[in-house]
Design a protein around this motif. Sequence first.
Motif, short mmCIF file in Angstrom:
data_model
loop_
_atom_site.label_atom_id
_atom_site.label_comp_id
_atom_site.label_asym_id
_atom_site.label_seq_id
_atom_site.Cartn_x
_atom_site.Cartn_y
_atom_site.Cartn_z
N ARG A 287 0.39 -1.70 4.09
CA ARG A 287 -0.64 -0.95 4.83
C ARG A 287 -0.66 -1.36 6.30
O ARG A 287 -0.84 -0.51 7.18
N GLU A 288 -0.46 -2.64 6.58
CA GLU A 288 -0.49 -3.10 7.96
C GLU A 288 0.75 -2.68 8.74
O GLU A 288 0.67 -2.45 9.95
N ARG A 289 1.88 -2.57 8.06
CA ARG A 289 3.13 -2.26 8.76
C ARG A 289 3.50 -0.78 8.71
O ARG A 289 4.42 -0.37 9.41
N VAL A 290 2.82 -0.01 7.88
CA VAL A 290 3.18 1.40 7.78
C VAL A 290 2.81 2.16 9.05
O VAL A 290 3.38 3.22 9.35
N ASP A 291 1.89 1.60 9.85
CA ASP A 291 1.50 2.27 11.09
C ASP A 291 2.57 2.21 12.16
O ASP A 291 2.52 2.97 13.13
N ILE A 292 3.54 1.31 12.02
CA ILE A 292 4.60 1.22 13.03
C ILE A 292 5.70 2.24 12.77
O ILE A 292 6.73 2.24 13.45
N GLU A 293 5.48 3.10 11.77
CA GLU A 293 6.37 4.22 11.46
C GLU A 293 7.78 3.76 11.09
O GLU A 293 8.78 4.37 11.48
N MET A 294 7.85 2.68 10.33
CA MET A 294 9.13 2.26 9.76
C MET A 294 9.32 2.93 8.41
O MET A 294 8.34 3.17 7.70
N GLY B 203 -1.45 5.56 3.73
CA GLY B 203 -2.28 4.45 4.19
C GLY B 203 -3.53 4.28 3.34
O GLY B 203 -3.92 3.16 2.99
N THR B 204 -4.18 5.40 3.01
CA THR B 204 -5.37 5.33 2.15
C THR B 204 -5.00 4.87 0.75
O THR B 204 -5.73 4.07 0.14
N ALA B 205 -3.89 5.37 0.22
CA ALA B 205 -3.46 4.95 -1.12
C ALA B 205 -3.19 3.45 -1.17
O ALA B 205 -3.60 2.77 -2.13
N MET C 179 9.74 3.49 4.55
CA MET C 179 9.24 2.69 3.43
C MET C 179 10.34 1.85 2.81
O MET C 179 10.10 0.73 2.35
N GLN C 180 11.55 2.37 2.81
CA GLN C 180 12.67 1.63 2.23
C GLN C 180 12.91 0.33 2.99
O GLN C 180 13.09 -0.73 2.38
N GLU C 181 12.88 0.38 4.31
CA GLU C 181 13.10 -0.84 5.10
C GLU C 181 11.93 -1.81 4.93
O GLU C 181 12.14 -3.04 4.90
N LEU C 182 10.72 -1.28 4.83
CA LEU C 182 9.56 -2.16 4.65
C LEU C 182 9.66 -2.92 3.33
O LEU C 182 9.40 -4.13 3.27
N LEU C 183 10.02 -2.22 2.27
CA LEU C 183 10.14 -2.88 0.96
C LEU C 183 11.25 -3.92 0.96
O LEU C 183 11.12 -4.99 0.35
N GLU C 184 12.35 -3.62 1.64
CA GLU C 184 13.45 -4.58 1.70
C GLU C 184 13.04 -5.85 2.43
O GLU C 184 13.46 -6.95 2.07
#
Length: 288
Positions: free
Chosen positions: A22-29, A97-99, A31-36
Amino acid sequence: MPQPLLDRSEYVEQAYLYQVLRERVDIEMPMQELLEQIRYELLTTTNLPLAIDYLLTELKHSGQMAPAMKKLAHYFTPFQAYLVEEAEKESGRFTMGTALQVLEGEAKYRTTAHNEAGLFFYHFEVLCRNRLNYDRGLTAISNDPTFDRKWAQWILMLRAQVGLVDIADLLFLASDEYRVKMEEAGQSTDGKGPFLFGRKEGRIALGNRRREPLFLFAAMQRHLDYPTVPRPKPADENKDVIPQLMRRMERLESRIKLMEEERRAGIDITKFYAERDGSDSSGAADVQ
């Protein structure tokens, strides 16, 4: 058949996962890279890193996480998969983000001494505030491993009655407060129930009959102390104001320059089509 409850450490790591996403999704990365990235931050003694590996595989093939979460029904609850599925819809208003904020609150609540009533109200309020599908949402809630057979049957009954009967009436009829009042009046409780909620919940429901359901949820949240459901945020209409002002300033600057040139020596309009005239004259020469 409902899957067994997970160990507390699993919910602790899930809460951390949803919080960081939730905190990093705002930087528009992606989702695949965030999970990795987050995978290496999680506790390896839990099963969450293995679940993320499966989510990453599904993301690479279909671009969605919900199908993988449904297949991992022994780890993710049906309601978690349903929320992610709604957030991944392009036409929906329920954002990722809400989810993630809802999932984070649920995971943290499961690490505490929670009860069925608090978890149910948290899930049901999420459906109401975000205007999600009651039929699919309540079906997913009924399959949660926290709820036994009586709870599941009552939730499915609620699915058929919601919108037709006041929710406060349905809650009151399923509370110990209603059972006590019937016993005090000398009436039999045979065929009534199930009495799933306590007397406190029954009094709150009785006090909110024929009132806005949001008042009922607010009172339940205060007394049952379940996580606060995130409110839908209105669209920010001011984010395009600055670009619009910049474009208007550019047009004003160009007009001011033209006015200054006109006052000094007149506007030389030939510079706007000199190149075109040159090309036309060269073309005419070629024809001759």
